[in-house]
Enzyme design. Sequence first.
Site, PDB file in Angstrom:
ATOM      1  N   ARG A  27       0.864  -1.212  -0.052  1.00 17.94           N
ATOM      2  CA  ARG A  27      -0.015   0.163  -0.084  1.00 17.94           C
ATOM      3  C   ARG A  27       0.923   1.109  -0.053  1.00 17.94           C
ATOM      4  O   ARG A  27       0.462   2.241   0.677  1.00 17.94           O
ATOM      5  CB  ARG A  27      -0.978  -0.057   1.297  1.00 17.94           C
ATOM      6  CG  ARG A  27      -2.051  -1.328   1.147  1.00 17.94           C
ATOM      7  CD  ARG A  27      -3.178  -0.392   0.126  1.00 17.94           C
ATOM      8  NE  ARG A  27      -4.223  -1.545   0.163  1.00 17.94           N
ATOM      9  CZ  ARG A  27      -5.119  -1.621   0.680  1.00 17.94           C
ATOM     10  NH1 ARG A  27      -5.810  -0.936   1.479  1.00 17.94           N
ATOM     11  NH2 ARG A  27      -6.001  -2.784   0.470  1.00 17.94           N
ATOM     12  N   ARG A  31      -3.685   6.174   0.409  1.00 15.93           N
ATOM     13  CA  ARG A  31      -4.258   7.345   1.029  1.00 15.93           C
ATOM     14  C   ARG A  31      -3.575   8.322   2.030  1.00 15.93           C
ATOM     15  O   ARG A  31      -3.830   9.502   2.357  1.00 15.93           O
ATOM     16  CB  ARG A  31      -5.653   6.916   1.720  1.00 15.93           C
ATOM     17  CG  ARG A  31      -6.666   6.833   0.849  1.00 15.93           C
ATOM     18  CD  ARG A  31      -7.881   6.203   1.751  1.00 15.93           C
ATOM     19  NE  ARG A  31      -7.486   4.889   2.036  1.00 15.93           N
ATOM     20  CZ  ARG A  31      -8.373   4.220   2.704  1.00 15.93           C
ATOM     21  NH1 ARG A  31      -9.692   4.356   3.104  1.00 15.93           N
ATOM     22  NH2 ARG A  31      -8.205   2.816   3.056  1.00 15.93           N
ATOM     23  N   ARG A  40      -7.952  11.297  -5.815  1.00 13.91           N
ATOM     24  CA  ARG A  40      -8.750  10.654  -5.207  1.00 13.91           C
ATOM     25  C   ARG A  40     -10.065  11.384  -5.081  1.00 13.91           C
ATOM     26  O   ARG A  40     -11.594  11.257  -5.414  1.00 13.91           O
ATOM     27  CB  ARG A  40      -8.684  10.376  -3.553  1.00 13.91           C
ATOM     28  CG  ARG A  40      -9.645   9.255  -3.309  1.00 13.91           C
ATOM     29  CD  ARG A  40      -8.899   8.938  -1.902  1.00 13.91           C
ATOM     30  NE  ARG A  40      -9.734   7.981  -1.089  1.00 13.91           N
ATOM     31  CZ  ARG A  40     -10.994   8.164  -0.293  1.00 13.91           C
ATOM     32  NH1 ARG A  40     -11.142   9.399  -0.259  1.00 13.91           N
ATOM     33  NH2 ARG A  40     -11.509   7.174   0.145  1.00 13.91           N
ATOM     34  N   TYR A 151     -14.763 -12.060   0.141  1.00 10.12           N
ATOM     35  CA  TYR A 151     -15.366 -10.991  -0.045  1.00 10.12           C
ATOM     36  C   TYR A 151     -16.447 -11.511  -0.973  1.00 10.12           C
ATOM     37  O   TYR A 151     -17.685 -10.834  -0.843  1.00 10.12           O
ATOM     38  CB  TYR A 151     -14.495 -10.123  -0.875  1.00 10.12           C
ATOM     39  CG  TYR A 151     -13.510  -9.512  -0.047  1.00 10.12           C
ATOM     40  CD1 TYR A 151     -13.765  -8.442   0.626  1.00 10.12           C
ATOM     41  CD2 TYR A 151     -12.169  -9.668   0.038  1.00 10.12           C
ATOM     42  CE1 TYR A 151     -12.998  -7.796   1.920  1.00 10.12           C
ATOM     43  CE2 TYR A 151     -11.160  -9.178   1.188  1.00 10.12           C
ATOM     44  CZ  TYR A 151     -11.718  -8.219   1.566  1.00 10.12           C
ATOM     45  OH  TYR A 151     -10.920  -7.531   2.558  1.00 10.12           O
TER      46      TYR A 151
HETATM   47  O1  CP3 Z   1      -0.196   0.461  -3.136  1.00 10.84           O
HETATM   48  C1  CP3 Z   1      -0.518  -0.609  -2.982  1.00 10.84           C
HETATM   49  O2  CP3 Z   1      -0.111  -1.620  -2.085  1.00 10.84           O
HETATM   50  C2  CP3 Z   1      -1.297  -1.456  -4.415  1.00 10.84           C
HETATM   51  C3  CP3 Z   1      -2.312  -1.237  -4.668  1.00 10.84           C
HETATM   52  C4  CP3 Z   1      -3.325  -2.113  -3.874  1.00 10.84           C
HETATM   53  C5  CP3 Z   1      -4.594  -1.822  -3.431  1.00 10.84           C
HETATM   54  N1  CP3 Z   1      -5.210  -2.848  -2.856  1.00 10.84           N
HETATM   55  C6  CP3 Z   1      -5.054  -0.622  -3.543  1.00 10.84           C
HETATM   56  C7  CP3 Z   1      -6.226   0.002  -2.664  1.00 10.84           C
HETATM   57  C8  CP3 Z   1      -3.120  -3.491  -3.315  1.00 10.84           C
HETATM   58  C9  CP3 Z   1      -2.022  -4.167  -3.617  1.00 10.84           C
HETATM   59  C10 CP3 Z   1      -4.431  -3.913  -2.843  1.00 10.84           C
HETATM   60  C11 CP3 Z   1      -4.540  -5.207  -2.334  1.00 10.84           C
HETATM   61  C12 CP3 Z   1      -5.974  -5.439  -1.438  1.00 10.84           C
HETATM   62  N2  CP3 Z   1      -7.031  -5.120  -1.696  1.00 10.84           N
HETATM   63  C13 CP3 Z   1      -5.960  -6.545  -0.432  1.00 10.84           C
HETATM   64  C14 CP3 Z   1      -5.000  -7.415  -0.129  1.00 10.84           C
HETATM   65  C15 CP3 Z   1      -3.699  -6.590   0.757  1.00 10.84           C
HETATM   66  C16 CP3 Z   1      -4.374  -6.146   2.192  1.00 10.84           C
HETATM   67  O3  CP3 Z   1      -4.266  -4.798   2.198  1.00 10.84           O
HETATM   68  O4  CP3 Z   1      -4.603  -6.971   2.812  1.00 10.84           O
HETATM   69  C17 CP3 Z   1      -7.388  -6.573   0.128  1.00 10.84           C
HETATM   70  C18 CP3 Z   1      -7.927  -7.372   1.182  1.00 10.84           C
HETATM   71  C19 CP3 Z   1      -7.924  -5.620  -0.683  1.00 10.84           C
HETATM   72  C20 CP3 Z   1      -9.443  -5.482  -0.942  1.00 10.84           C
HETATM   73  C21 CP3 Z   1      -9.643  -3.902  -0.520  1.00 10.84           C
HETATM   74  N3  CP3 Z   1      -9.467  -2.871  -1.305  1.00 10.84           N
HETATM   75  C22 CP3 Z   1      -9.873  -3.204   0.767  1.00 10.84           C
HETATM   76  C23 CP3 Z   1     -10.462  -4.100   1.981  1.00 10.84           C
HETATM   77  C24 CP3 Z   1     -10.332  -2.048   0.587  1.00 10.84           C
HETATM   78  C25 CP3 Z   1     -10.439  -0.888   1.595  1.00 10.84           C
HETATM   79  C26 CP3 Z   1      -9.447  -0.839   2.452  1.00 10.84           C
HETATM   80  C27 CP3 Z   1      -9.592   0.600   3.176  1.00 10.84           C
HETATM   81  O5  CP3 Z   1      -8.832   0.693   4.119  1.00 10.84           O
HETATM   82  O6  CP3 Z   1     -10.523   1.308   3.394  1.00 10.84           O
HETATM   83  C28 CP3 Z   1      -9.804  -1.586  -0.769  1.00 10.84           C
HETATM   84  C29 CP3 Z   1      -9.795  -0.323  -1.359  1.00 10.84           C
HETATM   85  C30 CP3 Z   1      -8.064   0.083  -1.599  1.00 10.84           C
HETATM   86  N4  CP3 Z   1      -7.455  -0.716  -2.406  1.00 10.84           N
HETATM   87  C31 CP3 Z   1      -7.723   1.263  -1.473  1.00 10.84           C
HETATM   88  C32 CP3 Z   1      -6.653   1.201  -2.113  1.00 10.84           C
HETATM   89  C33 CP3 Z   1      -5.099   2.396  -2.122  1.00 10.84           C
HETATM   90  C34 CP3 Z   1      -8.066   2.729  -0.683  1.00 10.84           C
HETATM   91  C35 CP3 Z   1      -8.989   3.192  -1.780  1.00 10.84           C
HETATM   92  C36 CP3 Z   1      -9.531   4.750  -1.398  1.00 10.84           C
HETATM   93  O7  CP3 Z   1     -10.206   4.571  -0.553  1.00 10.84           O
HETATM   94  O8  CP3 Z   1      -8.717   5.478  -2.083  1.00 10.84           O
END
Ligand code: CP3
Length: 343
Positions: A27, A31, A40, A151
Amino acid sequence: MHDDSQSLIAKALRKEPVTRPPVWMMRQAGRYLPEYMELRRQYGFLERCYNPELAAEITLQPLRRFPFDAGIIFSDILLPLDCMGADLHFREGKGPQIDNPVRSAEDVDALTDFEPERDLPSPMEAIRLCRQRTDKPILGFAGAPFTLACYLIEGGGSKTWHHTKHFMWSQPEAFKKLMDKLAVAVGKHLQAQINAGAVAVQLFDTWAGALSREDYLEFALPAVQKVFSMVSGAPTLYFSRDTQCFLDFYPQVGADAFALDWRVDWTRAQQVLGDVPLQGNLDPIALPAPPEIIRQKVHHIIQQAGPTGHIFNLGHGCTPQTPISGVQAAIDAVLEWDWSKVG
Ligand code: CP3
């Protein structure tokens, strides 16, 4: 096109000597970065993922600000599900939601096949764009079948994964069919990202730790093995969370390297796993700590991991609260390390 084979990350994955470990952070695009928050405000999450120009730009943002040794492509593990018929939404303040969760054998059958270049070209296109715009190696990724099934069946996040486990135990055949379908989709997705130029690919099994040992062996492991058996041409990493009690299963997984969360002890991991490259494992919640504490923790991890086969990372992703100064302090501590001067 530049050759990544002499990059620090490629060397660490081959267990070649390096003066310091390569560093990137899960990540690292997200954010906590003001420049991400700017984009965003203008575009929805799925639009940022599905538009390769935006995805490439967001991938490059942390590489401009910090001297990371690799970028990870901006995308999400849930996108292939969207392509297979799941009604996926990221609503403000809610996290991911799937409005038509899978709850029956018919729902499993209704999921369509996934062809990455046809159905989800954006991550591959974004990898190609990044490779034109930076010399830093780019990592691809996907979600592991069990974590995706969580999910898909639950319809969103959960603390207990009640529906997922209920489906798994009450309809084991349908569940295994689902895992198989997801494994095929994910295997193709990782391979497509390698073909597009990813230096390595990471499989995220964020929720594997919700399972008991026996359920992991029966329901999750065969699908992970299938994914890795479908992938060739670049090293593979397997990340799972809260799975210290499954460490002894890792050699069966079929990955080339393992990403450890912060709870895993290096000595034990090396005893159980032997001579395999490892990634990790600073607690991301340490990043708001004073720089000197971060430095001590980073150096302790590097010292324990040893001089070959270590990629420095967090034990899970950066959070929205992660301070820029903490990310910089952790990177500085990695960059100042020099194995040639350690007696
Ligand atoms: O920077 C990076 O690592 C690359 C991009 C990346 C994202 N998601 C972008 C993202 C990667 C590698 C992921 C993987 C991902 N997505 C996982 C596995 C890794 C982990 O974190 O455990 C999971 C379970 C997801 C599913 C997912 N996507 C969730 C649970 C969420 C909400 C997270 C939150 O904190 O609200 C997302 C959204 C997401 N994916 C965001 C990002 C940058 C936040 C989006 C936003 O609100 O701008």
